[in-house]
Design a protein around this motif. Sequence first.
Motif, PDB file in Angstrom:
ATOM      1  N   LEU A 125      -6.505 -22.277 -19.506  1.00 42.73           N
ATOM      2  CA  LEU A 125      -7.602 -22.278 -20.475  1.00 42.73           C
ATOM      3  C   LEU A 125      -8.942 -21.991 -19.797  1.00 42.73           C
ATOM      4  O   LEU A 125      -9.785 -21.280 -20.334  1.00 42.73           O
ATOM      5  N   ARG A 126      -9.121 -22.581 -18.623  1.00 41.27           N
ATOM      6  CA  ARG A 126     -10.355 -22.324 -17.881  1.00 41.27           C
ATOM      7  C   ARG A 126     -10.484 -20.829 -17.586  1.00 41.27           C
ATOM      8  O   ARG A 126     -11.546 -20.223 -17.772  1.00 41.27           O
ATOM      9  N   LEU A 127      -9.394 -20.240 -17.140  1.00 40.46           N
ATOM     10  CA  LEU A 127      -9.430 -18.824 -16.753  1.00 40.46           C
ATOM     11  C   LEU A 127      -9.627 -17.920 -17.959  1.00 40.46           C
ATOM     12  O   LEU A 127     -10.408 -16.980 -17.927  1.00 40.46           O
ATOM     13  N   ILE A 128      -8.929 -18.231 -19.044  1.00 42.79           N
ATOM     14  CA  ILE A 128      -8.954 -17.318 -20.193  1.00 42.79           C
ATOM     15  C   ILE A 128     -10.302 -17.377 -20.908  1.00 42.79           C
ATOM     16  O   ILE A 128     -10.671 -16.467 -21.631  1.00 42.79           O
ATOM     17  N   ASN A 129     -11.055 -18.456 -20.661  1.00 43.20           N
ATOM     18  CA  ASN A 129     -12.387 -18.551 -21.274  1.00 43.20           C
ATOM     19  C   ASN A 129     -13.490 -18.130 -20.303  1.00 43.20           C
ATOM     20  O   ASN A 129     -14.671 -18.324 -20.576  1.00 43.20           O
ATOM     21  N   ASP A 130     -13.113 -17.594 -19.146  1.00 44.69           N
ATOM     22  CA  ASP A 130     -14.081 -17.153 -18.148  1.00 44.69           C
ATOM     23  C   ASP A 130     -14.581 -15.756 -18.539  1.00 44.69           C
ATOM     24  O   ASP A 130     -13.859 -14.770 -18.420  1.00 44.69           O
ATOM     25  N   LYS A 131     -15.810 -15.710 -19.007  1.00 41.56           N
ATOM     26  CA  LYS A 131     -16.384 -14.443 -19.502  1.00 41.56           C
ATOM     27  C   LYS A 131     -16.402 -13.362 -18.421  1.00 41.56           C
ATOM     28  O   LYS A 131     -16.170 -12.187 -18.670  1.00 41.56           O
ATOM     29  N   LYS A 132     -16.714 -13.802 -17.178  1.00 43.51           N
ATOM     30  CA  LYS A 132     -16.832 -12.822 -16.096  1.00 43.51           C
ATOM     31  C   LYS A 132     -15.495 -12.148 -15.820  1.00 43.51           C
ATOM     32  O   LYS A 132     -15.416 -10.992 -15.395  1.00 43.51           O
ATOM     33  N   LEU A 133     -14.445 -12.906 -16.055  1.00 40.77           N
ATOM     34  CA  LEU A 133     -13.102 -12.423 -15.755  1.00 40.77           C
ATOM     35  C   LEU A 133     -12.541 -11.619 -16.929  1.00 40.77           C
ATOM     36  O   LEU A 133     -11.973 -10.555 -16.768  1.00 40.77           O
ATOM     37  N   MET A 134     -12.726 -12.156 -18.115  1.00 38.80           N
ATOM     38  CA  MET A 134     -12.029 -11.622 -19.282  1.00 38.80           C
ATOM     39  C   MET A 134     -12.905 -10.754 -20.178  1.00 38.80           C
ATOM     40  O   MET A 134     -12.393 -10.080 -21.067  1.00 38.80           O
ATOM     41  N   GLY A 135     -14.215 -10.802 -19.980  1.00 41.64           N
ATOM     42  CA  GLY A 135     -15.101 -10.006 -20.827  1.00 41.64           C
ATOM     43  C   GLY A 135     -14.913 -10.363 -22.290  1.00 41.64           C
ATOM     44  O   GLY A 135     -14.949 -11.538 -22.669  1.00 41.64           O
ATOM     45  N   SER A 136     -14.646  -9.349 -23.105  1.00 47.23           N
ATOM     46  CA  SER A 136     -14.515  -9.599 -24.535  1.00 47.23           C
ATOM     47  C   SER A 136     -13.125 -10.126 -24.888  1.00 47.23           C
ATOM     48  O   SER A 136     -12.817 -10.365 -26.054  1.00 47.23           O
ATOM     49  N   TYR A 137     -12.262 -10.300 -23.886  1.00 50.13           N
ATOM     50  CA  TYR A 137     -10.906 -10.759 -24.174  1.00 50.13           C
ATOM     51  C   TYR A 137     -10.746 -12.267 -24.067  1.00 50.13           C
ATOM     52  O   TYR A 137      -9.641 -12.779 -24.010  1.00 50.13           O
ATOM     53  N   VAL A 138     -11.876 -13.001 -23.976  1.00 52.16           N
ATOM     54  CA  VAL A 138     -11.777 -14.464 -23.916  1.00 52.16           C
ATOM     55  C   VAL A 138     -11.199 -14.974 -25.231  1.00 52.16           C
ATOM     56  O   VAL A 138     -11.177 -14.262 -26.236  1.00 52.16           O
ATOM     57  N   ASN A 139     -10.767 -16.253 -25.204  1.00 56.01           N
ATOM     58  CA  ASN A 139     -10.244 -16.872 -26.419  1.00 56.01           C
ATOM     59  C   ASN A 139     -11.334 -16.989 -27.472  1.00 56.01           C
ATOM     60  O   ASN A 139     -12.469 -17.333 -27.147  1.00 56.01           O
ATOM     61  N   SER A 140     -10.999 -16.745 -28.721  1.00 59.26           N
ATOM     62  CA  SER A 140     -11.935 -17.051 -29.790  1.00 59.26           C
ATOM     63  C   SER A 140     -11.885 -18.558 -30.023  1.00 59.26           C
ATOM     64  O   SER A 140     -11.014 -19.252 -29.494  1.00 59.26           O
ATOM     65  N   ARG A 141     -12.826 -19.057 -30.837  1.00 58.20           N
ATOM     66  CA  ARG A 141     -12.862 -20.492 -31.084  1.00 58.20           C
ATOM     67  C   ARG A 141     -11.543 -20.976 -31.709  1.00 58.20           C
ATOM     68  O   ARG A 141     -10.971 -21.975 -31.273  1.00 58.20           O
ATOM     69  N   THR A 142     -11.043 -20.216 -32.684  1.00 60.89           N
ATOM     70  CA  THR A 142      -9.784 -20.598 -33.336  1.00 60.89           C
ATOM     71  C   THR A 142      -8.643 -20.642 -32.325  1.00 60.89           C
ATOM     72  O   THR A 142      -7.839 -21.579 -32.316  1.00 60.89           O
ATOM     73  N   MET A 143      -8.598 -19.621 -31.460  1.00 65.76           N
ATOM     74  CA  MET A 143      -7.521 -19.596 -30.469  1.00 65.76           C
ATOM     75  C   MET A 143      -7.616 -20.813 -29.559  1.00 65.76           C
ATOM     76  O   MET A 143      -6.610 -21.407 -29.190  1.00 65.76           O
ATOM     77  N   ASN A 144      -8.858 -21.176 -29.199  1.00 68.07           N
ATOM     78  CA  ASN A 144      -9.023 -22.337 -28.338  1.00 68.07           C
ATOM     79  C   ASN A 144      -8.544 -23.613 -29.022  1.00 68.07           C
ATOM     80  O   ASN A 144      -7.893 -24.445 -28.394  1.00 68.07           O
TER      81      ASN A 144
END
Lengths: 423, 399
Positions: free
Chosen positions: B357-376
Amino acid sequence: MVYFSDMYASEILGQMIMDRTEAKIGSVKDIVLDASEQFPKMIGLLLNMEGSDKEKIILIGELNLIGRRVISSAGIKENTAFASLRNGEVLVRKDLLDKQIVDIHGSKVVRVNDLKFAKAGEEIRLIAADVGIKGILRRLNIENFVTSFLSVFGITLKDDLIGWNFVEPLKTDIAGLKLVVPYEGMSKLHPADIASIISQVHTEEKTAIFESLSTETAAEALHELEPRIQAFLIGTLDTKKALSIIEKMPPDEAADVLGDLQEEKAMELLRLMKQKKAEEIQSLLKHGEETAGGLMTTEFVTIPASFTAAQTIERLRELAPSAETIYYLYVTDDEGHLTGVLSLRNLIIAGHNTSVSEISSSKMITVKPEASQRQVADIISKYNLLAVPVVDTLNRIIGIVTVDDVVDFIIPPLARRKRMSVG
Amino acid sequence: MFLAVVGPGIITGTADNDAGGVTTYSVVGANFGYKMLWILILITVMLYVTQEMGARLGVVTGKGLGDLIREKFSINIAISLMALVFFANFSNVLANVVGIASVADIYHIPRLLFVPVFVFAVWFIILKGNFGIVQNIFMTSCLLFFCYIVNGFMAKPDIPQMISGSIFPTIEMNRNYIFTATALIGTTLTVWGQVFIQSYFVDKGIDKKHLISARMDVLFGAFWLAFVAFSIIISAAATLFVSGTGIDTAIDAATALGPALGPFAKHLFAWGLLNASLLGMCVISMSTAYFVTEIIGREGKVSTNFKEAPLFYSIIGVCFFICMMLVFIPNLPMVFIMTASQAINTFILPVVFFILLRLINDKKLMGSYVNSRTMNVIAWITIVSFVAISSIMLYLMLF
């Protein structure tokens, strides 16, 4: 003037810096480098300031000793000048440690476990990346424990250092480092080694490296890559660049690449290509990839039997064919039927006016386009040929398969790559 | 284009039905009939949510979970996790080699003869095969799981009961029910699955243009898992549960199916178990090898040879070899090993999920592919319920 002997980044990071009166200034959070030179210069240490949550940089000039146990400044805390981070400066922990780099010497992608510094003249410079197990153990503070434990069994761990001049940082990972000339070191490598590096890095980096290559190098490196990586790279390039790379490749290799692309993409490229080249490639694409027809190149030299040796050499100068196709010249009659083969050796040692039919051999080894890769390889290996002509049912020559197209069948790929990088 | 992307999700999903999975499903069907079928819906959702995040991380960053942990977290965390994952995966590989040995036992073939043949064969395939060959073999193995589905329908399940069991949740407040239900969830959400799906997408070189296809692949994998599990449960429910034959192991299931449905069902079950064990041991040991090579920073790809990636192939080889030696030990405490491997998995998986979860919400890493609020929110619900379920299981297991 600062006292310093060879040390690793892990031995500096986390240490407390004292001033002359042994008052604590702060703990080392990171090491600041000036990366504009080949061996980056240490210019300061980023500190977590003692007693506050601020971060400041203390410049090397303020320090008089950097040791394994003590780092101390020359002045007293209150009078110390601090700096802030500037453009072009690189942080060791943030930008380098634990990141991937390319070891140009061994053409491998490895991870930086630790970094070695040494004093060169007046400056402290980053001299090598530690990519071995010892680096990991040192970072975990168990190097001495493990090495003495292993020494009981007579095992010694070897250092695994890569001189920084052989290091190429990955562009997409380490922003701002050595970016003046990206992948400068890599461009000196053999295309086969570049291909091996490209296959080891992640997708974005693949594109970045590939785009930095010159068209010639890119064409050669592309041929050495796995089909799915070839297709991926050509797919990500803009059409113009992709086109120029494919046009640089010999038709047989270009056909291989196009054959693995999505059909629309391949058709688009073929349409935009010079017509003659496109036709050659299309005729090659008709044959199965693993057959003589799919392997062959349509670049070969034919001469009429009526030519003399001098005329033939003159013809060769005009055509100026690439090296792989010149060792054998194929003698044909008016209808294109293959009647003989002339080796470059025989041609050169023959007298000027000798007729080609006298020096060429009519005992020809040929293959059919349907022959399998294995059969072609066996024939080339059995008769010690550099190339074998592919003929249709009417004995007309339609292409040649050169030894480098089947060498993977004779010598396993890895051994071949090693040989190429040595020779 | 979908066909070029497909693979990692289906293989991971199917490999979740490994020897341990098959055993659990048989136990569930034999002891509780159709009552637990509804849990499979829950599992499908949880598996998709977590695996999709792993797939997305791999496809977008082009890096495995080990790579990212090493780059984004401290080296101490990376190395400790490496050791824990190694242990958890190792016990899971062992469980699958035991699965192979069980098949030998079913047919009364000496283990010493039967097990080495298969262990060496699969190691050789992974070592010599390139990515395409290995993946094709895995996919074939996934298709062979079809034999369980045949088995399920041969058993002539009670359709109305099957449907009501799938739709209406029933919870019995007794120790045995809760323990089996939690084990059902615990066997499908795994640390190795999380590591494998990400690294395998990376190894395959899938680009983020194909993220939608990758998601379909993961979704399909989750459904295939549930479908196979469903079939195994109903085949046991329609026969063993009806006749009141309680079972503890997959061998019990195979031998009990013989008299109930004829020898063909028994053979289907046995060969299915062999197939499941082989796929499981390959995928799990490859997951270990990916994770270790990523963290240490060495070459780890299927399309290399031993000289290029010695560590990768050695890890797989050593895992296989030690497990093989262990199953030759008579009276190996299998229940203890299975329990321990479940327990380790239960301890590490929440940590892995948290890191994910930490990684997938990392903007620098994932850009626009981060989790949306619902996904989180969905991800958190999944993870919290997994932690709750597995804590209950662990409690019941130990006390």
